[in-house]
Design a protein around this motif. Structure first.
Motif, mmCIF file in Angstrom:
data_model
loop_
_atom_site.group_PDB
_atom_site.id
_atom_site.type_symbol
_atom_site.label_atom_id
_atom_site.label_comp_id
_atom_site.label_asym_id
_atom_site.label_seq_id
_atom_site.Cartn_x
_atom_site.Cartn_y
_atom_site.Cartn_z
ATOM 1 N N ALA A 24 -4.900 58.824 -19.870
ATOM 2 C CA ALA A 24 -4.934 60.080 -20.911
ATOM 3 C C ALA A 24 -6.644 59.686 -21.573
ATOM 4 O O ALA A 24 -7.701 60.906 -22.190
ATOM 5 C CB ALA A 24 -4.234 59.853 -22.222
ATOM 6 N N PHE A 25 -6.702 58.518 -21.837
ATOM 7 C CA PHE A 25 -8.065 58.736 -23.007
ATOM 8 C C PHE A 25 -8.788 58.858 -21.689
ATOM 9 O O PHE A 25 -10.193 59.144 -22.202
ATOM 10 C CB PHE A 25 -8.087 57.191 -23.578
ATOM 11 C CG PHE A 25 -7.927 56.603 -24.366
ATOM 12 C CD1 PHE A 25 -7.658 57.873 -25.353
ATOM 13 C CD2 PHE A 25 -6.567 56.218 -24.441
ATOM 14 C CE1 PHE A 25 -7.005 57.667 -26.655
ATOM 15 C CE2 PHE A 25 -5.816 56.017 -26.333
ATOM 16 C CZ PHE A 25 -6.461 56.314 -27.320
ATOM 17 N N TRP A 26 -9.112 58.378 -20.296
ATOM 18 C CA TRP A 26 -9.878 58.782 -19.656
ATOM 19 C C TRP A 26 -10.496 59.556 -19.362
ATOM 20 O O TRP A 26 -11.454 60.387 -19.277
ATOM 21 C CB TRP A 26 -9.461 57.959 -18.327
ATOM 22 C CG TRP A 26 -10.326 58.471 -17.081
ATOM 23 C CD1 TRP A 26 -11.595 57.698 -16.945
ATOM 24 C CD2 TRP A 26 -10.108 59.561 -16.025
ATOM 25 N NE1 TRP A 26 -12.914 58.240 -15.448
ATOM 26 C CE2 TRP A 26 -11.507 59.241 -15.433
ATOM 27 C CE3 TRP A 26 -9.743 60.530 -16.378
ATOM 28 C CZ2 TRP A 26 -12.214 60.362 -14.124
ATOM 29 C CZ3 TRP A 26 -9.460 61.278 -14.795
ATOM 30 C CH2 TRP A 26 -10.501 60.984 -13.821
ATOM 31 N N ARG A 30 -13.881 62.617 -20.385
ATOM 32 C CA ARG A 30 -14.366 63.130 -19.345
ATOM 33 C C ARG A 30 -14.441 64.825 -19.411
ATOM 34 O O ARG A 30 -15.530 65.242 -19.431
ATOM 35 C CB ARG A 30 -13.596 63.392 -17.714
ATOM 36 C CG ARG A 30 -13.448 61.356 -17.451
ATOM 37 C CD ARG A 30 -14.355 61.238 -16.009
ATOM 38 N NE ARG A 30 -14.431 62.153 -15.198
ATOM 39 C CZ ARG A 30 -15.249 62.390 -14.273
ATOM 40 N NH1 ARG A 30 -16.272 61.252 -13.990
ATOM 41 N NH2 ARG A 30 -15.589 63.470 -13.612
ATOM 42 N N THR A 31 -13.756 65.370 -20.776
ATOM 43 C CA THR A 31 -13.462 66.527 -20.811
ATOM 44 C C THR A 31 -13.822 67.121 -21.887
ATOM 45 O O THR A 31 -13.782 68.180 -21.936
ATOM 46 C CB THR A 31 -12.165 67.143 -19.428
ATOM 47 O OG1 THR A 31 -10.748 66.443 -20.712
ATOM 48 C CG2 THR A 31 -11.904 66.887 -18.546
ATOM 49 N N GLU A 32 -13.046 66.395 -22.733
ATOM 50 C CA GLU A 32 -12.917 66.685 -24.411
ATOM 51 C C GLU A 32 -12.000 67.131 -24.461
ATOM 52 O O GLU A 32 -12.359 68.286 -25.652
ATOM 53 C CB GLU A 32 -14.602 66.827 -24.816
ATOM 54 C CG GLU A 32 -15.686 65.715 -24.831
ATOM 55 C CD GLU A 32 -16.624 66.501 -24.495
ATOM 56 O OE1 GLU A 32 -17.047 67.169 -25.736
ATOM 57 O OE2 GLU A 32 -17.864 65.274 -25.249
ATOM 58 N N VAL A 38 -4.044 64.814 -22.617
ATOM 59 C CA VAL A 38 -2.169 64.842 -22.598
ATOM 60 C C VAL A 38 -1.327 65.079 -21.600
ATOM 61 O O VAL A 38 -0.310 64.231 -20.961
ATOM 62 C CB VAL A 38 -1.108 65.747 -23.962
ATOM 63 C CG1 VAL A 38 -0.106 65.882 -24.247
ATOM 64 C CG2 VAL A 38 -2.068 65.139 -25.295
ATOM 65 N N MET A 39 -1.854 66.628 -20.609
ATOM 66 C CA MET A 39 -0.817 66.810 -19.443
ATOM 67 C C MET A 39 -1.402 65.451 -18.380
ATOM 68 O O MET A 39 -0.056 64.840 -17.622
ATOM 69 C CB MET A 39 -1.534 67.591 -19.111
ATOM 70 C CG MET A 39 -1.057 68.556 -19.511
ATOM 71 S SD MET A 39 -1.032 71.102 -19.440
ATOM 72 C CE MET A 39 -2.228 70.846 -18.729
#
Length: 62
Positions: A24-26, A30-32, A38-39
């Protein structure tokens, strides 16, 4: 839950949780995009959790 089996299950859940958070953090970095993060984290958690219990069931089945 108790004994060795309870500890093994707790470790499997903890590992799945850590993996889900890392993914999730990665994805968030990467996408903000929080929704995508979350998905992706939830999917990784469910996959790791299911795989851990499949392996535990297979190992304990014999």
């Amino acid at each position: 839950m108790g004994g060795k089996r309870g500890t093994t299950v707790a470790l499997a859940v903890a590992a799945a949780m850590v993996l889900g958070l890392l993914v999730a953090f990665w994805r968030l970095a990467r996408t903000e995009n929080v929704d995508l993060a979350v998905m992706a984290g939830g999917a990784a958690f469910v996959a790791a959790f299911g795989m851990a219990f499949a392996v535990l069931t297979y190992v304990r089945g014999g």
